[in-house]
Design an enzyme around this catalytic site. Structure first.
Site, PDB file in Angstrom:
ATOM      1  N   CYS A 194     -42.224  19.639  31.794  1.00  0.00           N
ATOM      2  CA  CYS A 194     -43.178  19.039  30.872  1.00  0.00           C
ATOM      3  C   CYS A 194     -44.422  19.911  30.743  1.00  0.00           C
ATOM      4  O   CYS A 194     -45.012  20.295  31.758  1.00  0.00           O
ATOM      5  CB  CYS A 194     -43.568  17.648  31.363  1.00  0.00           C
ATOM      6  N   CYS A 201     -47.640  17.721  32.319  1.00  0.00           N
ATOM      7  CA  CYS A 201     -47.839  17.412  33.740  1.00  0.00           C
ATOM      8  C   CYS A 201     -47.027  18.284  34.686  1.00  0.00           C
ATOM      9  O   CYS A 201     -47.245  18.243  35.899  1.00  0.00           O
ATOM     10  CB  CYS A 201     -47.518  15.942  34.001  1.00  0.00           C
ATOM     11  N   CYS A 261     -45.102  11.039  31.834  1.00  0.00           N
ATOM     12  CA  CYS A 261     -46.508  11.093  31.413  1.00  0.00           C
ATOM     13  C   CYS A 261     -46.698  10.727  29.943  1.00  0.00           C
ATOM     14  O   CYS A 261     -47.833  10.610  29.472  1.00  0.00           O
ATOM     15  CB  CYS A 261     -47.090  12.476  31.684  1.00  0.00           C
ATOM     16  N   CYS A 307     -40.865  12.373  29.136  1.00  0.00           N
ATOM     17  CA  CYS A 307     -41.452  12.550  30.468  1.00  0.00           C
ATOM     18  C   CYS A 307     -42.217  11.281  30.843  1.00  0.00           C
ATOM     19  O   CYS A 307     -42.695  10.544  29.968  1.00  0.00           O
ATOM     20  CB  CYS A 307     -42.391  13.761  30.475  1.00  0.00           C
ATOM     21  N   ASP A 323     -37.621  46.521  28.109  1.00  0.00           N
ATOM     22  CA  ASP A 323     -36.909  45.749  29.124  1.00  0.00           C
ATOM     23  C   ASP A 323     -35.657  45.132  28.511  1.00  0.00           C
ATOM     24  O   ASP A 323     -35.738  44.226  27.685  1.00  0.00           O
ATOM     25  CB  ASP A 323     -37.834  44.659  29.666  1.00  0.00           C
TER      26      ASP A 323
END
Length: 437
Positions: A202, A205, A226, A224, A349
Site C-alpha cells: 500500500c 501505509c 487503511c 487496504c 542495465d
C-alpha cells in the site's frame, strides 16, 4: 523575432535531416530551443486542449489510437506520432504541425521528461497507462518515479485519467481534484499469470495490499485496511476476446479491432477514456478504433504468401512477457528473433531480462530462437537458464538475424528492445515487401 527565427531554422533542419535519410524528429526541436527557450510554451498557449499520455508500457499505442481516431473524424491535431517523446521531439511536433485551426495536441511523453516539459507546458489532461520496472538506471525505482511525477503535476488543475487497476497509477490521485478512472471488471479476461510481480504494498501505509482479483502482475482489484483501494471506474471493459485481434466490450459497446495482444485492451481503454473526455461519442470512436492498424512495431502484423510475422517492442519484463504471450496464442510452429541492445537509450542495465518469464517458451512449438543485438550472448545465457530446449542461434547483426527467420516455415515472432526496433522493423518490411502489413 526570436520565435520566428527558431521556427524557420527548425523547419530547415527538418528538411536537411530528411534529405540525408534521417527522420528529423528531435533535431528541429533541439535547434529551436537553443534559439528561443520559450518556443514550446508559446506554441502550446495557442492550443485549447493538450493531452499528455504517459506510463511505462502502452504509451505509443494509446497515443496513436487517440490520434488516428481524431484524424479519422476530420479533427486537426498536433501529434508526436513518430515516437519522439522527450522535450526536443515534443517541440518539433508543435513547430511542424501548429496551424491557426489546430486546437488539440495529443502528446506521448516519456515518464522521465515530465518534470522538464511541465515547466513549459501545462496539459489540460494526462492519462497514465501503468507503471512497471523499466530502465532503472534512468528513472530509479517505481516508488521514487511515481512520487516525482505526483510532485510535478500537483496543483496545476490537470484532469487525470488513471488506470484504477494499477495501484501505482492510482496513487497519483493525490495530485489533482479532478480524476477519471478507467479499468477492467473482474473476470473480464483470463490473463496469463506471470512469475514476475511488482511491489504489492500500500502506498499509504506500507501494508501488503489485499487483492480481490488479479488480472496480471500488480494489476487488479485491491484494497487496504487503511482505506486505499481500487476506485470505481467510469469507463470499464466488461469482457473481451483476443484471437489474436481484440474484440472489446467497453461500457456495453462492442469494438472489433485490428490490434493483437490481450495487454492492448488496457491501451485501447485508455484511448477510449481520453476520447470520451474530449467529447467524442461511441460511434465516432468506433470509426477510429475499427480502422486502426499498427505500422510502428507495436503488435505489427506481416504476411507474404504463407509466411507470417508479428513484431512487438519489449523494453522491460512486463513488455517481454506480453510479447511472449502473443506467441502462445499463435497456433503451429514459431521462430523467434529476440534482440537486446544496451545503448544509452535502452538503459545500460539489462538485468531486467532475468525478471522476464522466458520459461514459458518451453511450452511452445518453436523451430528456433535467434538472439541478436549487442547483448545477444546474455540473451542466449538467459534462455539456457530457462531450460528452453530448442536451437538457439547467436547472430549479433540485427538485420541478418531478422532476415534469417525467413528460412523457417513457422510464424516469426520478432521482439526488439528500444534501439533494436528500427533495424528489425526495416528488415521485416524488406522481407515482406509486396505482402500484407
Amino acid at each position: 523575432m526570436r520565435q520566428w527565427t527558431a521556427i524557420h531554422l527548425a523547419k530547415l533542419a527538418r528538411k536537411a535531416s530528411r534529405a540525408v535519410g534521417k527522420r528529423g524528429t528531435d533535431l528541429p526541436g533541439q535547434i529551436a530551443r537553443k534559439v528561443d527557450t520559450d518556443v514550446l510554451r508559446k506554441l502550446a498557449e495557442q492550443v485549447d486542449d493538450i493531452v499528455f499520455i504517459s506510463g511505462t508500457n502502452g504509451k505509443t499505442t494509446t497515443s496513436n489510437l487517440i490520434g488516428h481516431t481524431l484524424k479519422a473524424n476530420n479533427i486537426q491535431i498536433i501529434h508526436n506520432n513518430e515516437g519522439a517523446n522527450m522535450a526536443a521531439g515534443i517541440t518539433s511536433a508543435f513547430i511542424m504541425q501548429s496551424t491557426p485551426k489546430t486546437k488539440i495536441a495529443v502528446i506521448e511523453i516519456d515518464e522521465g521528461s515530465i518534470p522538464r516539459v511541465l515547466k513549459e507546458v501545462t496539459p489540460s489532461m494526462m492519462v497514465f497507462t501503468n507503471f512497471f520496472r523499466d530502465q532503472m538506471d534512468r528513472f530509479g525505482e517505481i516508488d521514487i518515479m511515481v512520487n516525482n511525477i505526483a510532485e510535478t503535476i500537483s496543483n496545476k488543475g490537470i484532469k487525470l485519467l488513471l488506470n484504477a487497476d494499477d495501484p501505482f497509477v492510482s496513487r497519483l490521485k493525490i495530485a489533482s481534484d479532478t480524476i477519471v478512472y478507467y479499468g477492467m471488471k473482474a473476470h473480464a479476461h483470463e490473463f496469463e499469470q506471470s512469475t514476475m510481480n511488482e511491489s504489492r504494498y500500500c502506498p499509504n501505509c506500507g501494508r501488503l495490499l489485499q487483492y480481490d482479483y488479479i488480472h496480471y502482475n500488480q494489476i487488479g482489484h485491491y484494497h487496504c485496511q487503511c482505506g486505499f483501494k481500487r476506485e470505481q471506474a467510469k469507463y470499464e471493459i466488461s469482457s473481451f476476446d483476443v484471437a489474436p485481434f481484440l474484440y472489446l466490450n467497453i461500457n456495453d459497446e462492442k469494438y472489433d479491432m485490428k490490434i493483437a495482444g490481450d495487454f492492448n485492451a488496457y491501451n485501447a481503454l485508455a484511448a477510449y477514456t481520453v476520447l470520451r473526455e474530449l467529447g467524442l461519442n461511441e460511434q465516432t470512436i468506433k470509426n477510429g478504433f475499427e480502422t486502426y492498424t499498427s505500422d510502428n512495431g507495436r503488435m505489427q502484423y506481416f504476411k507474404k504468401e504463407r509466411k507470417e510475422a508479428m513484431i512487438n517492442l519489449a523494453k522491460n519484463p512486463a513488455g517481454m512477457n506480453a510479447s511472449l504471450s502473443v506467441g502462445e496464442q499463435l497456433e503451429g510452429e514459431k521462430v523467434y528473433v529476440i534482440s537486446l541492445n544496451d545503448n544509452a537509450a535502452d538503459g545500460r542495465d539489462t538485468s531486467w531480462i532475468y525478471d522476464a518469464d522466458f520459461e514459458k517458451l518451453s511450452k511452445q512449438q518453436i523451430e528456433a530462437i535467434i538472439v541478436t543485438g549487442t547483448r545477444a550472448e546474455e540473451l542466449q545465457l538467459r534462455l539456457k537458464l530457462a531450460e528452453v530446449e530448442v536451437p538457439i542461434i547467436v547472430e549479433r547483426d540485427i538485420y541478418k538475424a531478422t532476415a534469417k527467420t525467413m528460412d523457417y516455415k513457422g510464424f516469426t515472432v520478432a521482439i526488439p528492445n528500444y534501439t533494436s526496433l528500427a533495424p528489425m522493423l526495416e528488415q521485416l518490411n524488406r522481407s515482406f515487401e509486396g505482402g500484407q502489413s
